[in-house]
Design a protein around this motif. Structure first.
Motif, PDB file in Angstrom:
ATOM      1  N   ASN A  29      11.307  -5.808   8.633  1.00 51.53           N
ATOM      2  CA  ASN A  29      10.008  -6.407   8.320  1.00 51.53           C
ATOM      3  C   ASN A  29      10.176  -7.652   7.459  1.00 51.53           C
ATOM      4  O   ASN A  29       9.461  -8.638   7.634  1.00 51.53           O
ATOM      5  N   ASP A  57       3.458  -4.938   0.557  1.00 56.00           N
ATOM      6  CA  ASP A  57       2.501  -5.600   1.450  1.00 56.00           C
ATOM      7  C   ASP A  57       2.130  -6.997   0.956  1.00 56.00           C
ATOM      8  O   ASP A  57       1.155  -7.576   1.383  1.00 56.00           O
ATOM      9  N   THR A  58       2.947  -7.541   0.037  1.00 54.17           N
ATOM     10  CA  THR A  58       2.708  -8.868  -0.528  1.00 54.17           C
ATOM     11  C   THR A  58       3.810  -9.828  -0.086  1.00 54.17           C
ATOM     12  O   THR A  58       4.990  -9.513  -0.215  1.00 54.17           O
ATOM     13  N   ASN A  84       0.238 -11.886  10.480  1.00 52.84           N
ATOM     14  CA  ASN A  84       0.168 -10.510  10.987  1.00 52.84           C
ATOM     15  C   ASN A  84       0.093 -10.482  12.512  1.00 52.84           C
ATOM     16  O   ASN A  84       0.714  -9.632  13.154  1.00 52.84           O
ATOM     17  N   ASP A  90      -0.071  -5.127  11.096  1.00 52.14           N
ATOM     18  CA  ASP A  90      -0.844  -5.468   9.911  1.00 52.14           C
ATOM     19  C   ASP A  90       0.003  -5.171   8.673  1.00 52.14           C
ATOM     20  O   ASP A  90      -0.194  -4.170   7.994  1.00 52.14           O
ATOM     21  N   LEU A  91       0.954  -6.050   8.388  1.00 49.36           N
ATOM     22  CA  LEU A  91       1.958  -5.808   7.371  1.00 49.36           C
ATOM     23  C   LEU A  91       1.623  -6.496   6.060  1.00 49.36           C
ATOM     24  O   LEU A  91       1.849  -5.945   4.981  1.00 49.36           O
ATOM     25  N   ILE A  92       1.075  -7.706   6.123  1.00 45.09           N
ATOM     26  CA  ILE A  92       0.813  -8.507   4.924  1.00 45.09           C
ATOM     27  C   ILE A  92      -0.643  -8.351   4.518  1.00 45.09           C
ATOM     28  O   ILE A  92      -1.540  -8.580   5.318  1.00 45.09           O
ATOM     29  N   LYS A  93      -0.869  -7.963   3.276  1.00 49.13           N
ATOM     30  CA  LYS A  93      -2.218  -7.839   2.738  1.00 49.13           C
ATOM     31  C   LYS A  93      -2.533  -8.948   1.731  1.00 49.13           C
ATOM     32  O   LYS A  93      -3.681  -9.302   1.545  1.00 49.13           O
TER      33      LYS A  93
END
Length: 98
Positions: A29, A57-58, A84, A90-93
């Motif tokens: 990832n 997730d950052t 993403n 949907d990995l990055i928030k």
């Protein structure tokens, strides 16, 4: 001689099982986030990017231009959505520009 399993398994499924059993997904990832950044932002922005790091997730992006950092900060949500979509998950928030 070992007998073959009568069941056919796709190569993709075998690779997914291998990645999960060896706990390699987190590292993959990180690599895919770095590649997605360079692919989506293009060479102009990649030239000013000194480091891209995914932690949980950052996504932390180190930029050498304060002007570029300010411009990109206005489109954070769009950048997160594009990255993403490029990675297919949907990995990055959260996006932190430094």
């Amino acid at each position: 001689m070992a007998k073959r399993n009568a069941e056919n398994i796709s190569l993709g499924d075998v690779l997914k099982d291998f990645i999960q059993s060896n706990r390699l997904e987190k590292g993959l990832n990180k690599v895919s986030a770095r590649e997605a950044w360079n692919e989506m932002m293009g060479t102009a922005i990649s030239n000013y990017t000194t480091d891209v790091k995914l932690d949980g997730d950052t996504l932390y992006v180190q930029l050498s231009s304060s002007v570029l950092r300010e411009e990109l900060s206005y489109g954070r949500e769009k950048i997160i959505k594009m990255l993403n979509e490029e990675m297919g998950k949907d990995l990055i928030k959260k996006l932190v520009l430094r």
